[in-house]
Design a protein around this motif. Structure first.
Motif, PDB file in Angstrom:
ATOM      1  N   CYS A 130      -2.678  -2.958   2.407  1.00  0.00           N
ATOM      2  CA  CYS A 130      -1.804  -3.011   1.551  1.00  0.00           C
ATOM      3  C   CYS A 130      -2.387  -3.806  -0.036  1.00  0.00           C
ATOM      4  O   CYS A 130      -1.680  -3.696  -0.777  1.00  0.00           O
ATOM      5  N   GLU A 131      -3.484  -4.372   0.370  1.00  0.00           N
ATOM      6  CA  GLU A 131      -4.043  -4.948  -1.002  1.00  0.00           C
ATOM      7  C   GLU A 131      -4.791  -3.846  -1.581  1.00  0.00           C
ATOM      8  O   GLU A 131      -5.460  -2.989  -0.667  1.00  0.00           O
ATOM      9  N   LYS A 132      -5.322  -3.959  -2.841  1.00  0.00           N
ATOM     10  CA  LYS A 132      -6.144  -3.072  -3.456  1.00  0.00           C
ATOM     11  C   LYS A 132      -7.776  -3.561  -3.777  1.00  0.00           C
ATOM     12  O   LYS A 132      -7.624  -4.760  -4.276  1.00  0.00           O
ATOM     13  N   LEU A 133      -8.488  -2.987  -3.407  1.00  0.00           N
ATOM     14  CA  LEU A 133     -10.062  -3.464  -3.813  1.00  0.00           C
ATOM     15  C   LEU A 133     -10.275  -3.579  -5.331  1.00  0.00           C
ATOM     16  O   LEU A 133      -9.982  -2.542  -6.272  1.00  0.00           O
ATOM     17  N   PHE A 134     -10.978  -4.674  -5.692  1.00  0.00           N
ATOM     18  CA  PHE A 134     -11.220  -4.885  -7.242  1.00  0.00           C
ATOM     19  C   PHE A 134     -12.329  -5.608  -7.261  1.00  0.00           C
ATOM     20  O   PHE A 134     -12.721  -6.629  -6.718  1.00  0.00           O
TER      21      PHE A 134
ATOM     22  N   ALA B 194       6.967  -0.501 -10.961  1.00  0.00           N
ATOM     23  CA  ALA B 194       7.861  -1.385 -11.546  1.00  0.00           C
ATOM     24  C   ALA B 194       8.586  -2.310 -10.511  1.00  0.00           C
ATOM     25  O   ALA B 194       8.749  -3.433 -10.711  1.00  0.00           O
ATOM     26  N   ILE B 195       8.735  -1.748  -9.184  1.00  0.00           N
ATOM     27  CA  ILE B 195       9.255  -2.530  -8.096  1.00  0.00           C
ATOM     28  C   ILE B 195       8.063  -2.506  -6.903  1.00  0.00           C
ATOM     29  O   ILE B 195       7.483  -1.367  -6.846  1.00  0.00           O
ATOM     30  N   SER B 196       8.187  -3.412  -5.963  1.00  0.00           N
ATOM     31  CA  SER B 196       7.290  -3.378  -4.899  1.00  0.00           C
ATOM     32  C   SER B 196       7.775  -2.599  -3.801  1.00  0.00           C
ATOM     33  O   SER B 196       8.984  -2.199  -4.005  1.00  0.00           O
ATOM     34  N   ASP B 197       7.092  -2.201  -2.914  1.00  0.00           N
ATOM     35  CA  ASP B 197       7.230  -1.454  -1.713  1.00  0.00           C
ATOM     36  C   ASP B 197       8.427  -2.251  -1.024  1.00  0.00           C
ATOM     37  O   ASP B 197       9.379  -1.681  -0.459  1.00  0.00           O
ATOM     38  N   ASP B 198       8.297  -3.605  -0.912  1.00  0.00           N
ATOM     39  CA  ASP B 198       9.349  -4.268  -0.242  1.00  0.00           C
ATOM     40  C   ASP B 198      10.785  -4.211  -0.710  1.00  0.00           C
ATOM     41  O   ASP B 198      11.717  -3.721  -0.110  1.00  0.00           O
ATOM     42  N   SER B 199      10.698  -4.257  -2.214  1.00  0.00           N
ATOM     43  CA  SER B 199      11.791  -4.227  -2.892  1.00  0.00           C
ATOM     44  C   SER B 199      12.611  -2.839  -2.920  1.00  0.00           C
ATOM     45  O   SER B 199      13.746  -2.525  -2.497  1.00  0.00           O
TER      46      SER B 199
END
Length: 219
Positions: free
Chosen positions: A41-45, A190-195
């Motif tokens: 769920c994190e994005k590579l940067f 604007a909102i997360s997966d959890d929200s």
């Protein structure tokens, strides 16, 4: 005394100097990792840092421990520091756990960096849901097909649809028009997966999303 032949040779040598091709030193390149450990769920940067802008693109390959890797990814180098954010988070269905190698080639120079993808309890909505959501928001697919996609591809721990969707009832499912606002907010980040998931679960539990006849009977 310098001979006439020697003088002509020196003159000729001096004369061709301006026409010799200029030889440039190979530019230096490095990869600056934002972090070296990631979870699902994190994005590579990371940032590609170069000593000069040559006009050439950087060519990136990312491979896992088995050697399986991406095709060549050309990235425009427009400055000395070039941030490279991934648009897609790590998903378990696509990225196995383990170490990964980033190889970058640029104007004859090359460098590498390593990061590791580790186990975590993180769960996210698969990226493939986004085009389905966009089609639903545009009115190209029905409410039932949207929920069917969630039931098939989204972990039940995120969105729990308490009824089975099949070919007999897929067109009977209804989602209120105002719920599209939540879909737009999620799609635009604007909102997360959890929200988003919490909102969907709340609407499903209250039968605001579901079958109209079931709602009427309960009222």
């Amino acid at each position: 005394m310098i001979s006439k032949t020697s003088t002509l040779s020196i003159f000729f040598f001096i004369g061709i100097i301006p026409f010799l091709p200029l030889v440039h030193a190979e530019p230096s390149i490095s990869i600056i990792m934002e972090q070296t450990t990631y979870s699902y769920c994190e994005k590579l940067f990371y940032t590609i840092e170069v000593s000069e802008v040559t006009g050439d693109p950087a060519i990136i390959h990312i491979s896992d421990e088995s050697g399986k890797g991406s095709s060549a990814i050309p990235i425009a180098i427009t400055g000395l520091q070039n941030p490279i954010p991934s648009l897609i988070p790590f998903e378990a269905e696509i990225f196995p756990l383990g170490k990964y190698l980033i190889d970058v080639e640029y104007s004859g120079a090359a460098t590498s960096a390593e990061f590791e993808l580790i186990e975590s309890d993180s769960i996210c909505i698969p990226e493939l849901i986004k085009p389905i959501m966009a089609n639903w928001l545009s009115g190209n697919i029905s409410d039932g097909f949207l929920l069917d996609a969630f039931q098939k591809y989204v972990d039940i721990k995120l969105v729990n649809i308490p009824f089975e969707i099949n070919e007999d009832n897929v067109y009977d499912v209804e989602v209120p028009e105002w719920v599209k606002n939540i879909g737009y907010w999620w799609l635009e980040g604007a909102i997360s997966d959890d929200s988003f998931s919490n909102a969907m679960n709340n609407l499903l539990e209250r039968n605001i999303i579901g079958f109209p006849e079931k709602i009427e009977n309960e009222i």
